[in-house]
Design a protein around this motif. Structure first.
Motif, mmCIF file in Angstrom:
data_model
loop_
_atom_site.group_PDB
_atom_site.id
_atom_site.type_symbol
_atom_site.label_atom_id
_atom_site.label_comp_id
_atom_site.label_asym_id
_atom_site.label_seq_id
_atom_site.Cartn_x
_atom_site.Cartn_y
_atom_site.Cartn_z
ATOM 1 N N GLY A 250 0.804 -1.213 0.000
ATOM 2 C CA GLY A 250 0.000 0.000 0.000
ATOM 3 C C GLY A 250 0.835 1.261 0.000
ATOM 4 N N ASN A 251 2.036 1.198 0.570
ATOM 5 C CA ASN A 251 2.907 2.370 0.597
ATOM 6 C C ASN A 251 3.357 2.783 -0.799
ATOM 7 N N VAL A 252 3.515 1.797 -1.694
ATOM 8 C CA VAL A 252 3.958 2.108 -3.060
ATOM 9 C C VAL A 252 2.897 2.897 -3.798
ATOM 10 N N PHE A 253 1.621 2.550 -3.574
ATOM 11 C CA PHE A 253 0.529 3.222 -4.274
ATOM 12 C C PHE A 253 0.033 4.461 -3.526
ATOM 13 N N ALA A 254 0.656 4.801 -2.423
ATOM 14 C CA ALA A 254 0.223 5.977 -1.672
ATOM 15 C C ALA A 254 0.508 7.254 -2.452
ATOM 16 N N LEU A 255 -0.267 8.305 -2.149
ATOM 17 C CA LEU A 255 -0.065 9.584 -2.829
ATOM 18 C C LEU A 255 1.307 10.155 -2.536
ATOM 19 N N LEU A 256 1.757 10.015 -1.301
ATOM 20 C CA LEU A 256 3.093 10.472 -0.905
ATOM 21 C C LEU A 256 3.829 9.296 -0.271
ATOM 22 N N PRO A 257 4.437 8.422 -1.090
ATOM 23 C CA PRO A 257 5.151 7.272 -0.524
ATOM 24 C C PRO A 257 6.359 7.729 0.277
ATOM 25 N N SER A 258 6.660 6.967 1.296
ATOM 26 C CA SER A 258 7.792 7.322 2.158
ATOM 27 C C SER A 258 9.101 7.095 1.419
ATOM 28 N N ASP A 259 10.071 7.953 1.730
ATOM 29 C CA ASP A 259 11.398 7.862 1.130
ATOM 30 C C ASP A 259 12.363 7.365 2.201
ATOM 31 N N ASN A 260 12.820 6.134 2.050
ATOM 32 C CA ASN A 260 13.712 5.557 3.043
ATOM 33 C C ASN A 260 15.171 5.913 2.822
ATOM 34 N N ALA A 261 15.474 6.579 1.714
ATOM 35 C CA ALA A 261 16.861 6.961 1.453
ATOM 36 C C ALA A 261 17.179 8.261 2.187
ATOM 37 N N THR A 262 17.014 8.235 3.479
ATOM 38 C CA THR A 262 17.299 9.413 4.307
ATOM 39 C C THR A 262 18.233 9.004 5.433
ATOM 40 N N ASN B 105 17.696 9.207 8.703
ATOM 41 C CA ASN B 105 16.970 8.511 9.761
ATOM 42 C C ASN B 105 16.081 7.459 9.124
ATOM 43 N N PHE B 106 16.333 6.208 9.436
ATOM 44 C CA PHE B 106 15.577 5.108 8.841
ATOM 45 C C PHE B 106 15.007 4.235 9.949
ATOM 46 N N THR B 107 13.702 3.975 9.854
ATOM 47 C CA THR B 107 13.029 3.056 10.775
ATOM 48 C C THR B 107 12.302 2.010 9.951
ATOM 49 N N LYS B 108 12.682 0.765 10.173
ATOM 50 C CA LYS B 108 12.060 -0.312 9.407
ATOM 51 C C LYS B 108 10.644 -0.541 9.901
ATOM 52 N N ILE B 109 9.694 -0.514 8.964
ATOM 53 C CA ILE B 109 8.284 -0.726 9.270
ATOM 54 C C ILE B 109 7.787 -1.890 8.431
ATOM 55 N N VAL B 110 7.136 -2.810 9.080
ATOM 56 C CA VAL B 110 6.572 -3.944 8.354
ATOM 57 C C VAL B 110 5.463 -3.452 7.429
ATOM 58 N N GLN B 111 5.587 -3.753 6.158
ATOM 59 C CA GLN B 111 4.627 -3.293 5.166
ATOM 60 C C GLN B 111 3.442 -4.257 5.092
ATOM 61 N N ARG B 112 2.341 -3.732 4.579
ATOM 62 C CA ARG B 112 1.133 -4.543 4.384
ATOM 63 C C ARG B 112 0.787 -4.616 2.897
ATOM 64 N N PHE B 113 0.316 -5.780 2.486
ATOM 65 C CA PHE B 113 -0.045 -6.028 1.094
ATOM 66 C C PHE B 113 -1.528 -6.391 1.018
ATOM 67 N N PRO B 114 -2.310 -5.719 0.175
ATOM 68 C CA PRO B 114 -3.724 -6.079 0.016
ATOM 69 C C PRO B 114 -3.876 -7.463 -0.622
ATOM 70 N N VAL B 115 -4.705 -8.285 -0.017
ATOM 71 C CA VAL B 115 -5.005 -9.633 -0.510
ATOM 72 C C VAL B 115 -6.490 -9.691 -0.834
ATOM 73 N N GLY B 116 -6.821 -10.045 -2.083
ATOM 74 C CA GLY B 116 -8.212 -10.167 -2.505
ATOM 75 C C GLY B 116 -8.799 -11.508 -2.109
ATOM 76 N N ILE B 117 -9.960 -11.491 -1.461
ATOM 77 C CA ILE B 117 -10.631 -12.699 -0.991
ATOM 78 C C ILE B 117 -12.051 -12.703 -1.529
ATOM 79 N N LEU B 118 -12.422 -13.776 -2.210
ATOM 80 C CA LEU B 118 -13.774 -13.934 -2.719
ATOM 81 C C LEU B 118 -14.613 -14.695 -1.700
ATOM 82 N N LEU B 119 -15.825 -14.224 -1.489
ATOM 83 C CA LEU B 119 -16.712 -14.817 -0.498
ATOM 84 C C LEU B 119 -17.591 -15.888 -1.129
#
Length: 381
Positions: free
Chosen positions: A323-335, A337-351
């Protein structure tokens, strides 16, 4: 005499020993139950629990459609109400179509006029082709006349030469020689006239071919005009049809902003159609939970609106990026101060919804649990 029987009174030491024994039994029993519970929990975790990946960052979604008009105009009628179920192709809104009907009729008349012009151009081309054929025959006739005149001129020249010799030998009169000379001059003039007529017929033939080419070009122009008129007619008919707005999919009407008598512009949102029956789940799993997930794995879905009901589904797809990649303002880790954050990925589930089950609406919060055991080898399980 009856002697009194005295019941022995238990001493404090014996009573304390009994209490300690009971407590020991209770402790042993509790410890045993605790050990059994731990064993059961460990067995559940080893056989099932370690394969389950769960998240509460999940929601019901649906690919709803915001309906807008392709043409401008005033709204004649609105055929639906808020929250009304509709089928695909059902009429939702009608615009006033008087102007569009008139434009369609005018476009149809222009198309018929263009077709008539094509028919006239085709007739003119056929006439030009016939004229070429006629002129070709006339040219052949003139050519034959030239050959005949040339032959007559050669014969008259031979007669002139023969009479000139006879006059020298005094075998013919001078009058006869003059007649032969006049005939030779006349044949020569006839030949020149025949050649002139042949050249004229050739010029007429070239003019006929040029006329045919012009007729063909005019026909092509008329056909292009007809195609343009046909395109205008199709556009006018499409505009007339677009005055009736229909449901693109089956669903429920929502966000109805259109009213009768309102002027609408192309692209203006009027209402939305939500395909409730095609609802699905988007669950945002951590990247550390995706190792064993595969499409087709079973999923248990618990909807917050129905706490006592569990729904079934299966994994359909994975997002190509977090979701961070598709965000309007994605975070820039090339700075610095770097803090590793576990990213989340959307998973499509059919009911896999039951026919008469509770109605699930887009936007509801859910908790999803994916059973990843299908991705493990059989011997490992």
């Amino acid at each position: 005499m009856n002697a009194a029987v005295e019941t022995p009174t238990p001493t404090p030491t014996t009573e304390h020993a009994t209490i300690r024994t009971r407590r020991r039994l209770v402790y042993i029993g509790g410890a045993g139950l605790g050990v059994l519970a731990l064993l059961a929990l460990a067995g559940y975790w080893f056989t099932t629990g370690r394969y389950l990946e769960s998240t509460d960052d999940a929601y019901i979604r649906a690919d709803w459609v915001a309906l807008s008009s392709r043409v401008a105009g005033y709204v004649a009628t609105v055929e639906v109400e808020d929250d009304q179920p509709v089928q695909a192709g059902a009429v939702l809104v009608r615009l006033q179509d008087r102007d569009y009907q008139a434009r369609r009729d005018r476009a149809r008349a222009a198309e018929r006029q263009a077709q008539a012009a094509i028919d006239a151009a085709q007739a003119h081309r056929e006439l030009a082709v016939q004229r070429i054929e006629q002129q070709a025959q006339a040219t052949l006739k003139a050519e034959a006349a030239v050959h005949s005149a040339s032959a007559e001129r050669r014969r008259s020249q031979l007669d002139l030469q023969r009479y000139q010799g006879l006059v020298r030998d005094e075998a013919a009169t001078t009058q006869r020689l003059e007649q032969a000379l006049a005939a030779a001059n006349q044949a020569k003039a006839v030949e020149q006239g025949a050649k002139a007529a042949w050249r004229e017929q050739q010029a007429q033939q070239r003019m006929a071919k040029a006329g045919a080419a012009q007729a063909e070009a005019d026909l092509q122009q008329r056909q292009a005009a007809f195609e343009s008129a046909s395109a205008e007619r199709r556009l006018a008919e499409q505009d007339a049809q677009d005055t009736v707005l229909r449901a693109p999919v089956a669903g429920v009407v929502g966000q109805r902003r259109v009213r009768a008598g309102q002027y609408v512009a192309p692209g203006q949102p009027l209402l939305a159609v939500v395909p409730v029956a095609q609802a699905y789940v988007v669950a945002n799993y951590k990247e550390t939970q995706l190792a064993r997930m595969r499409p087709g794995q079973p999923v248990q879905v618990q909807v917050d609106s129905f706490p006592g009901h569990a729904f079934k589904g299966h994994v359909a797809s994975f997002s190509p990026a977090s979701g961070n990649v598709f965000a309007l303002l994605p975070s820039d880790n090339a700075t610095g101060n770097f803090t590793k954050i576990v990213q989340r990925f959307p998973v499509g589930i059919l009911l896999d919804l039951p026919a008469n089950g509770p109605q699930i609406l887009p936007g509801m919060s859910v908790v999803t649990t994916v059973d990843t055991r299908t991705s493990e080898p059989a011997d490992a399980r």
